[in-house]
Design a protein around this motif. Sequence first.
Motif, mmCIF file in Angstrom:
data_model
loop_
_atom_site.group_PDB
_atom_site.id
_atom_site.type_symbol
_atom_site.label_atom_id
_atom_site.label_comp_id
_atom_site.label_asym_id
_atom_site.label_seq_id
_atom_site.Cartn_x
_atom_site.Cartn_y
_atom_site.Cartn_z
ATOM 1 N N HIS A 100 69.538 25.756 85.271
ATOM 2 C CA HIS A 100 68.322 25.369 84.557
ATOM 3 C C HIS A 100 67.641 26.582 83.935
ATOM 4 N N ALA A 101 67.636 27.700 84.648
ATOM 5 C CA ALA A 101 67.003 28.907 84.113
ATOM 6 C C ALA A 101 67.744 29.406 82.874
ATOM 7 N N GLU A 102 69.066 29.400 82.926
ATOM 8 C CA GLU A 102 69.849 29.837 81.773
ATOM 9 C C GLU A 102 69.594 28.939 80.570
ATOM 10 N N HIS A 103 69.497 27.639 80.809
ATOM 11 C CA HIS A 103 69.210 26.724 79.705
ATOM 12 C C HIS A 103 67.826 27.002 79.130
ATOM 13 N N ALA A 104 66.834 27.194 79.994
ATOM 14 C CA ALA A 104 65.479 27.463 79.517
ATOM 15 C C ALA A 104 65.442 28.696 78.636
ATOM 16 N N GLU A 105 66.177 29.723 79.021
ATOM 17 C CA GLU A 105 66.230 30.930 78.195
ATOM 18 C C GLU A 105 66.894 30.632 76.854
ATOM 19 N N ARG A 106 67.973 29.869 76.855
ATOM 20 C CA ARG A 106 68.693 29.574 75.608
ATOM 21 C C ARG A 106 67.812 28.846 74.606
ATOM 22 N N VAL A 107 66.938 27.960 75.095
ATOM 23 C CA VAL A 107 66.171 27.122 74.166
ATOM 24 C C VAL A 107 64.797 27.700 73.848
ATOM 25 N N GLY A 108 64.494 28.890 74.359
ATOM 26 C CA GLY A 108 63.296 29.579 73.901
ATOM 27 C C GLY A 108 62.088 29.546 74.809
ATOM 28 N N ALA A 109 62.254 29.162 76.069
ATOM 29 C CA ALA A 109 61.132 29.258 76.999
ATOM 30 C C ALA A 109 60.746 30.725 77.180
ATOM 31 N N ASP A 110 59.492 30.961 77.502
ATOM 32 C CA ASP A 110 58.991 32.330 77.639
ATOM 33 C C ASP A 110 59.146 32.878 79.048
ATOM 34 N N GLY A 111 59.249 32.012 80.021
ATOM 35 C CA GLY A 111 59.419 32.419 81.408
ATOM 36 C C GLY A 111 59.903 31.229 82.210
ATOM 37 N N VAL A 112 60.295 31.483 83.464
ATOM 38 C CA VAL A 112 60.755 30.405 84.325
ATOM 39 C C VAL A 112 59.965 30.434 85.627
ATOM 40 N N VAL A 113 59.650 29.237 86.103
ATOM 41 C CA VAL A 113 58.935 29.056 87.360
ATOM 42 C C VAL A 113 59.921 28.481 88.365
ATOM 43 N N VAL A 114 60.086 29.169 89.486
ATOM 44 C CA VAL A 114 61.126 28.823 90.449
ATOM 45 C C VAL A 114 60.491 28.392 91.765
ATOM 46 N N VAL A 115 60.481 27.087 91.989
ATOM 47 C CA VAL A 115 59.940 26.582 93.249
ATOM 48 C C VAL A 115 60.870 26.963 94.393
ATOM 49 N N THR A 116 60.292 27.262 95.536
ATOM 50 C CA THR A 116 61.101 27.545 96.714
ATOM 51 C C THR A 116 62.036 26.371 96.988
ATOM 52 N N PRO A 117 63.314 26.608 97.231
ATOM 53 C CA PRO A 117 64.227 25.492 97.512
ATOM 54 C C PRO A 117 63.695 24.576 98.621
ATOM 55 N N TYR A 118 63.986 23.301 98.482
ATOM 56 C CA TYR A 118 63.394 22.308 99.374
ATOM 57 C C TYR A 118 64.465 21.448 100.032
ATOM 58 N N TYR A 119 64.036 20.621 100.942
ATOM 59 C CA TYR A 119 64.794 19.707 101.785
ATOM 60 C C TYR A 119 65.405 20.438 102.979
ATOM 61 N N TYR A 120 66.317 21.374 102.764
ATOM 62 C CA TYR A 120 66.914 22.117 103.882
ATOM 63 C C TYR A 120 66.016 23.283 104.286
ATOM 64 N N PRO A 121 65.913 23.560 105.573
ATOM 65 C CA PRO A 121 65.152 24.755 106.005
ATOM 66 C C PRO A 121 65.754 26.015 105.390
ATOM 67 N N LEU A 122 64.884 26.949 105.052
ATOM 68 C CA LEU A 122 65.308 28.149 104.343
ATOM 69 C C LEU A 122 64.777 29.379 105.072
ATOM 70 N N GLU A 123 65.680 30.229 105.529
ATOM 71 C CA GLU A 123 65.217 31.461 106.182
ATOM 72 C C GLU A 123 65.024 32.559 105.143
ATOM 73 N N GLY A 124 64.359 33.631 105.569
ATOM 74 C CA GLY A 124 63.882 34.635 104.628
ATOM 75 C C GLY A 124 64.949 35.268 103.774
ATOM 76 N N ASP A 125 66.060 35.705 104.379
ATOM 77 C CA ASP A 125 67.106 36.373 103.596
ATOM 78 C C ASP A 125 67.678 35.451 102.532
ATOM 79 N N ALA A 126 67.829 34.179 102.868
ATOM 80 C CA ALA A 126 68.356 33.220 101.893
ATOM 81 C C ALA A 126 67.386 33.034 100.730
ATOM 82 N N ALA A 127 66.086 33.025 101.022
ATOM 83 C CA ALA A 127 65.094 32.907 99.952
ATOM 84 C C ALA A 127 65.164 34.103 99.012
ATOM 85 N N VAL A 128 65.283 35.294 99.577
ATOM 86 C CA VAL A 128 65.369 36.491 98.750
ATOM 87 C C VAL A 128 66.602 36.433 97.844
ATOM 88 N N GLU A 129 67.738 36.035 98.404
ATOM 89 C CA GLU A 129 68.969 35.983 97.602
ATOM 90 C C GLU A 129 68.898 34.902 96.538
#
Length: 305
Positions: A100-129
């Motif tokens: 989705h981020a790559e598509h947003a860049e291709r079509v001219g968005a100025d920035g991307v907003v990335v919500v923390t992944p949801y549904y599955y529990p997420l530990e810190g190192d995975a969030a950073v990666e």
Amino acid sequence: MAYHDPGSADPLSLSGVIPPTVTAFRDDEAVDYDRTAAHARFVVDRGVHGVFPLGTNGEFPLLSDSERDRVIEAVVDEVGGEVPVIAGVGAPSTHRTVAHAEHAERVGADGVVVVTPYYYPLEGDAAVEHYRAVAEAVSLPVYVYHIPGRTGNALSLETFDEIADLDAVAGMKDSSKDVPWLLQAADVHPELTYLVGSDALLVTGLQAGCSGAVSAVANAVPELVVELYEAYDDGDVDRARDLQRTVFAVRDAFKSGGSYMAGVKSALQLREFDVGPLRSPLRRMDEDELATLRDELEDLELLSS
């Protein structure tokens, strides 16, 4: 002179009122892309400083990948170049988020907003990666979207510290409603831009160092939130607080039936800018709820076109 400036690491220097614009639907719940773009035009023409398609109010979890892509295209085509368009690209998986981020860049968005992944529990190192993968995939500024009440995954200050050090990370939309957390994050990383993500905390967020607000109320009555921001920016904090009280009343009115998001779309309907229903299983207000909303918004003198 503003005393809540954007962060030096933010190439867009985001500030002001940035509504999380709605996704419009036809009666059969098919996406109405023209009306979705027209809503972005509606808020821009009423003074907002940017738009954020495919946030929570954009019902992004209920859309297919292709629908999401077309929403971003429609909004960029309509208001891109006039105000910053920061596209919501978050998904439960890193793979889909990057796409989705790559598509947003291709079509001219100025920035991307990335919500923390949801549904599955997420530990810190995975969030950073996860954020690292997005940051390395695009050349756009990346804004972290922290909304643990919806995602089930809160970022610790230690984890955010690592994410903030990624070169492409430019800021955060904080909807945690955890003001001490926000104060500490901004204290450690003042180079980032912070956007308050709760209508209940507009003035509080600005006082905490946010340069702007992602406001759902501004989807329906952008003039009110723009006036609040401008009053605060001019140093008239008392006026901003008075307007915050009106925002409280609008929030309560939106919650009078169905959901907050139903209130936003119903208020737009009452302003003669119908964006259709919410997508199932979300529902619109029924006739009694809509009548109550009308009365409350009329009492607040907020139903002018």
